[in-house]
Design an enzyme around this catalytic site. Structure first.
Site, mmCIF file in Angstrom:
data_model
loop_
_atom_site.group_PDB
_atom_site.id
_atom_site.type_symbol
_atom_site.label_atom_id
_atom_site.label_comp_id
_atom_site.label_asym_id
_atom_site.label_seq_id
_atom_site.Cartn_x
_atom_site.Cartn_y
_atom_site.Cartn_z
ATOM 1 N N ARG A 240 0.659 3.312 -9.675
ATOM 2 C CA ARG A 240 1.008 2.884 -8.318
ATOM 3 C C ARG A 240 1.517 1.454 -8.357
ATOM 4 O O ARG A 240 1.043 0.656 -9.175
ATOM 5 C CB ARG A 240 -0.232 2.881 -7.406
ATOM 6 C CG ARG A 240 -0.550 4.183 -6.724
ATOM 7 C CD ARG A 240 0.504 4.579 -5.686
ATOM 8 N NE ARG A 240 0.200 5.867 -5.059
ATOM 9 C CZ ARG A 240 0.530 7.052 -5.560
ATOM 10 N NH1 ARG A 240 1.186 7.145 -6.692
ATOM 11 N NH2 ARG A 240 0.208 8.167 -4.912
ATOM 12 N N GLU A 269 7.520 -0.649 -2.798
ATOM 13 C CA GLU A 269 8.627 0.287 -2.974
ATOM 14 C C GLU A 269 8.966 0.992 -1.654
ATOM 15 O O GLU A 269 8.070 1.144 -0.819
ATOM 16 C CB GLU A 269 8.287 1.320 -4.072
ATOM 17 C CG GLU A 269 7.129 2.231 -3.733
ATOM 18 C CD GLU A 269 6.730 3.147 -4.898
ATOM 19 O OE1 GLU A 269 6.515 2.660 -6.023
ATOM 20 O OE2 GLU A 269 6.621 4.366 -4.643
ATOM 21 N N HIS A 287 10.032 6.320 -8.717
ATOM 22 C CA HIS A 287 8.803 7.072 -8.426
ATOM 23 C C HIS A 287 9.039 8.589 -8.543
ATOM 24 O O HIS A 287 8.879 9.331 -7.559
ATOM 25 C CB HIS A 287 8.279 6.704 -7.022
ATOM 26 C CG HIS A 287 6.806 7.004 -6.862
ATOM 27 N ND1 HIS A 287 5.962 6.275 -6.063
ATOM 28 C CD2 HIS A 287 6.018 7.983 -7.400
ATOM 29 C CE1 HIS A 287 4.743 6.777 -6.113
ATOM 30 N NE2 HIS A 287 4.753 7.814 -6.923
#
Ligand code: GLV
Length: 332
Positions: A240, A269, A287
């Site tokens: 993360r 993000e 991601h």
């Protein structure tokens, strides 16, 4: 009896939405708008369930404003976007999608680590720029992966799957740090050794982060930790954003404190720290670690199974397969 209403907060496979419609009145989001908090609250009015992703923050304020909500089913293994204690306090079942993404995410984590170590994207950019005019003995020279020491911070399911790839496929020495040590029977086949965090930082040639994000793991890798790593080491984050202090990482990469980084997740993000974008020795991906077609389908189906069961429908009525707050069952 009328069907319960649910919100599918982001666009998702149409066949999964169709399956939800067999049980629920479904408000879906085919245009894939990302709802602001007030929009999310508005859309959740009168809804018994929410099918969410990491982009929806379900916090105490949202829960208080949506008193009819009984289930929040996140299509992700990570659930730092959901305030679990607040859900439990309000009797809202919360679920995630573990297991189905383990191997796919481990494939990606390993690939990102390899791309980082072997300078794949950096050298590709050089070639595409037309700068490749001759062979040179030291062109894009970098560290080996096989036989190197693989350090894993966070040895859950995905960490173990990455360790398996490293140990069994690439002859890597595996060291790891985790709150709890694996049973000896799980360590032995991997030759994995539990070490304290300082040893992990000091000894890893390739450090891979696979721990959940929480207040405790915020900036688990910052300037002080980067300073303890080997100068030739690489750092890969498939966990993360926020676990790494991105500004400190950019500085460490710029200073040659470590060799390179591979990042699939970022603080804030989809924004990426501008300093990271400027650096050659960092592999950046948006991601996508779990993004194989089969796995994304399996995640969506599992989130739907969870929602169906949490709202008392289907063969597992009342017992969602990946319930994060099972204490709610005991309370019934
Ligand atoms: C993706 O980041 C997930 O948590 O599943």
């Amino acid at each position: 009896m009328s069907k319960p209403s649910v919100l599918v907060a982001r666009a998702v496979f149409p066949e999964v939405v169709a399956r939800l419609r067999e049980h629920f009145e479904v408000e879906d989001n085919p245009t894939d708008t990302i709802y602001s908090k007030p929009q999310l609250i508005e859309r959740l009015q009168g809804k018994a369930g929410a099918f969410t992703t990491g982009s929806e923050r379900i916090d105490a304020e949202v829960l208080a404003a949506c008193p009819q909500l009984r289930a929040v089913c996140n299509m992700a293994v990570g659930f730092n976007n959901v305030d679990l204690p607040a859900c439990t306090a309000r009797g809202v079942m919360a679920t995630n999608t573990p297991d189905v993404l383990t191997e796919t995410t481990a494939d990606f984590g390993f690939a990102l680590m390899m791309a980082t170590a072997r300078r794949i994207t950096e050298s590709e950019r050089f070639l595409r720029r037309g700068e490749w005019t001759r062979w040179a003995y030291d062109m894009f020279i970098g560290p080996d992966v096989h036989g190197a020491t693989l350090g894993i911070l966070g040895m859950g399911r995905i960490g173990q799957a990455i360790a398996r790839r490293g140990a069994l496929g690439f002859g890597m020495k595996v060291i790891y740090h985790n709150r709890s040590r694996l049973p000896a029977g799980q360590e032995a086949p991997l030759g994995a050794r539990w070490v304290d965090k300082a040893t992990l930082l000091r000894e890893a040639d390739h450090l891979v982060l696979v721990l959940p994000y929480s207040a405790e793991s915020h900036h688990a890798i910052g300037a002080a930790e980067l300073a303890q790593m080997k100068p030739g080491a690489t750092l890969t984050n498939v966990a993360r954003g926020g676990i790494v202090d991105d500004a400190a990482l950019a500085q460490a990469l710029r200073d040659g404190r470590i060799a390179a980084a591979g990042l699939d997740v970022f603080e804030g993000e989809p924004s990426v720290h501008p300093a990271l974008l400027e650096l050659p020795n960092v592999v950046l991906t948006p991601h996508i670690a779990s993004a194989s077609l089969a796995t994304r389908r399996a995640m969506a189906e599992l989130a739907a199974d969870n929602l169906i069961a949490a709202l008392g429908c289907g063969p597992r009525a009342g017992r969602p397969p990946s319930l994060l707050n099972p204490e709610l069952l005991a309370a019934r």
